[in-house]
Scaffold this active site. Sequence first.
Site, short mmCIF file in Angstrom:
data_model
loop_
_atom_site.label_atom_id
_atom_site.label_comp_id
_atom_site.label_asym_id
_atom_site.label_seq_id
_atom_site.Cartn_x
_atom_site.Cartn_y
_atom_site.Cartn_z
N CYS A 1 0.78 -1.24 0.00
CA CYS A 1 0.00 0.00 0.00
C CYS A 1 0.82 1.30 0.00
CB CYS A 1 -1.03 -0.02 1.13
SG CYS A 1 -0.62 -1.00 2.56
N ARG B 1 7.45 -11.27 5.00
CA ARG B 1 7.16 -11.01 6.41
C ARG B 1 7.85 -12.05 7.27
NH1 ARG B 1 0.65 -9.70 5.86
NH2 ARG B 1 0.89 -7.99 4.36
N ASP C 1 -3.01 -7.78 -4.96
CA ASP C 1 -3.28 -6.57 -4.19
C ASP C 1 -3.74 -5.45 -5.12
OD1 ASP C 1 -3.47 -5.21 -1.86
OD2 ASP C 1 -1.32 -5.08 -1.46
N HIS D 1 -5.44 -1.14 -4.87
CA HIS D 1 -5.90 -0.01 -4.08
C HIS D 1 -6.71 0.92 -4.97
CE1 HIS D 1 -2.51 -1.63 -1.78
NE2 HIS D 1 -3.22 -1.27 -0.74
N LYS E 1 -13.88 -2.40 7.63
CA LYS E 1 -13.54 -3.34 6.56
C LYS E 1 -14.59 -4.44 6.47
CE LYS E 1 -10.60 -6.16 9.61
NZ LYS E 1 -9.26 -6.75 9.82
N HIS F 1 -8.29 -0.54 0.33
CA HIS F 1 -7.39 -1.68 0.17
C HIS F 1 -8.25 -2.89 -0.17
CE1 HIS F 1 -4.14 0.33 2.72
NE2 HIS F 1 -5.23 1.04 3.02
#
Length: 667
Positions: free
Chosen positions: A358, A387, A407, A409, A489, A535
């Site tokens: 993001c 990660r 992903d 946005h 969300k 997102h």
Amino acid sequence: MWMLDRKLKLSDLLSKEYSDRSDMSIQITFPDGATKEFDQAITGFAIADGISSGLRRNAVAIEVNGELWDLTREIEADASVDIITRDSDKGLEVLRHDAAHVMAEAVKELYPETQVTIGPSIENGFYYDFAREEAFTPDDLVLIEARMREIVKRNEAIEREVWDRDDAIEYFKNLGEVYKAEIISDLPVDEQITVYRQGDFLDLCRGPHLPSTGVLRDGFKLTKLAGAYWRGDSNNAQLQRIYGTAWADKKQLKEYLRRMEEAEKRDHRKLGKAMDLFHLQDEAPGSVFWHPKGWSIYQTVQNYMGAKQYAHGYQEIKTPQVVDISLWEKSGHAAKFSDDMFTLTTDDRDYAIKPMNCPCHVQVFNQGLKSYRDLPLRLAEFGSCHRNEMSGSLHGIMRVRSFVQDDAHIFCTEDQIQSEVKAFIDFLHEVYADFGFDEIIYKLSTRPEQRVGSDEVWDRAEQALELALNDNGLDWELQPGEGAFYGPKVEFSLKDCIGRVWQCGTIQVDFSMPERLGAEYVAEDGSKQVPVMLHRAILGSIERFLGILIEQHAGALPAWLAPQQVMVATIVTDANDYAIEVAKALRSAGLRAEVDLRNEKIGYKVREHSLQKIPAILCIGKREAEEGTVAVRRFGSKAQNVMPLEEFIEQFCTEVDDKQVFDIEAS
């Protein structure tokens, strides 16, 4: 005084005498709004018995003003109550917690030198961590479970006691239970210390618990052993963890064990090895080595999503893997997720390997002046992220350290949130249907206590998400306070063919990051405004989604996804030339086809390729070569269908193009 014999019969509770309180009047309000008054303190157990004997038998706890209590605990003031039954979600949690305590009692009886630490309920079951020098074995689990069943038959009363903090610490220290003493010492000074007694066993616990061990019944089983660190810290002592599962009754337990047996057969790690799709190794923990067939599936899924996103108005971008740490500090990720980030230093600068996409997408938005006419702007990336997941949490390709997200946005105005969310939900439904998932669970998470943005803005954002869900005619669950700090969300979870739930898709409203990173657009009135950032992901991690897909289909992927769609296998060597021509024709039609010319019996070839779960095997003999036909064997079927090659290609290409899901059971 703590080692009294305390056996319990349910009738003992019902006949319990309450002290006379003629001046007391307690009003109990039930979930349906009905009320009832009592002239003395009353327990949940007595309330349940007063309603019906069936409710009394199935009650495991009572909810008093939103807080779970023991059924045997007296209610002494007006209250709203709800009787919690053993087959409800809350009831199962109580049963599982009690199963952990019964297991701890069994361990202490069999192995008195063992120290008990913590034993919570978890999804589908429970565990307890023990400190013991000698390692537990599978044979020990058999003995422990048998002793648990003895304790259930004893029907020991489970009683709540409030203790003085110092007395509790001294008691557990004197027993040699140093971990329990440490837990008590670390509790807030104003927290009440409660101990639960069952038979000769006492355990520190907030509760609630069942009235007696007999109420647990027989719907439990111990499942496995594992290692654990005290308080989850690898610097602390290593403990032994025993896992178990517990259900409302033996029938539910049996069904759960059947599902677990089926899950074992579908384990993506086993299928990945058997089908030669991928492997993992110690030199790259949490990272996947994709083999040709596995990478074929990966590329098919990614290319499919890329085409779908383009059709839905997304523009694909690519952003760097390594970015100066200052960007993550500005976005807020460094403060919140630094432990999960891989970092490096070079040229006297600190960098982070991208854990999410993001902040980088905002940088693309920030290039060049944006107008309200440019919104909504939908930017998508198959973003490779890293990660630092704990090694103990890694699980095949389902939980990794290196992964790619589908992903995207969406930068939009507040007025566009609802329409964009509705369009996204339609998009998500298309994708899940193509992959063979038709049961979706929807959850709306609203504002947490700590958040950014005004209540007015949160009101509008939450309303927009709610309206979008309602506009799509969806049944959804509210999760109050579970939103992100930057906005509400919606989570989308898939339910697979054996009832497991996988949270994959999400759309999140973000008021914070665009402002933190300087994103602006020129509004219709000429003023500069901060866009709202949505997102969104549909698959989530592609690696994890592929693991879910493999297990959903037990490796027998639909033809459009299968790494090898058609195998051409010869019966006699005289058919080799024709078989090669067939494979070329299949490839020319865009199908992934291979040819097997080995001098082996056709039965051997069919069995071998069936183990690879290839959707179609074309058996080619002398007759097929002469007639220009193919003998078709579909995966999961013993039948063989002879047809012209052109007809097969037309039928199979239609199946692939339509994303048909092959029903093995129906065949």
